[in-house]
Design a protein around this motif. Structure first.
Motif: not given
Length: 157
Positions: A136, A87, A90, A94, A74, A132
């Motif tokens: 954020t 974002e 991310v 996810r 990451m 992740w």
């Protein structure tokens, strides 16, 4: 053993043994701590954001091989991205790890696709996604992130 599974294992082991961007970034203007209370993963993420661009990012902490490899990859991928691009990544990561992202559709996951098989190991999803969540939190100047409660990456709703 499938070719993808072999590649996954090799990548995880490599990033676990030699994590990239490991350490504390001195003079960081954003940071957050991430915790996975169920398995004990704990990371500290530091980063420099100038304007809307992620200039530098590093992590340190203790975690399983999946968590450490996820954090290592990451940090390498988000360096140089805008906050909005990070974002979006991310969200895609996810979705991939929870099985909700159409992998045949458009995405920017690239080499992160080695984590796609995590969706078949529900107990390990939180290990992969903790870095992740922590990213954020750091982006939004929130001091901590967790894989439990409202932050649970596989929570319904």
């Amino acid at each position: 053993m499938s070719e993808m599974r072999v590649m996954y294992q090799e990548v995880i082991l490599d990033h676990n043994r030699k994590p990239r961007n490991y350490g504390r970034l001195e003079g960081a203007n954003r940071h957050a701590d991430g915790h996975n209370p169920l398995c004990g993963d704990s990371i500290h993420l530091t980063m420099n954001v100038e304007g809307d661009l992620i200039q530098a990012v590093a992590f340190e902490g203790e975690g399983c091989a999946i968590c450490k490899a996820s954090a290592s990859m990451m940090t390498g991928v988000v360096k140089g991205l805008t906050v909005r691009e990070a974002e979006e990544l991310v969200s895609q990561f996810r979705g991939m790890t929870t099985g909700t992202l159409d992998m045949n559709g458009e995405h920017r996951l690239g080499r992160l696709k080695v984590f796609e098989g995590i969706k078949d190991l529900p107990s390990r999803v939180k290990c992969a996604i903790l870095p992740w969540h922590t990213l954020t939190a750091a982006i939004h100047s929130v001091q901590s992130a967790s894989t439990e409660g409202k932050d649970d990456p596989i929570q319904e709703g």
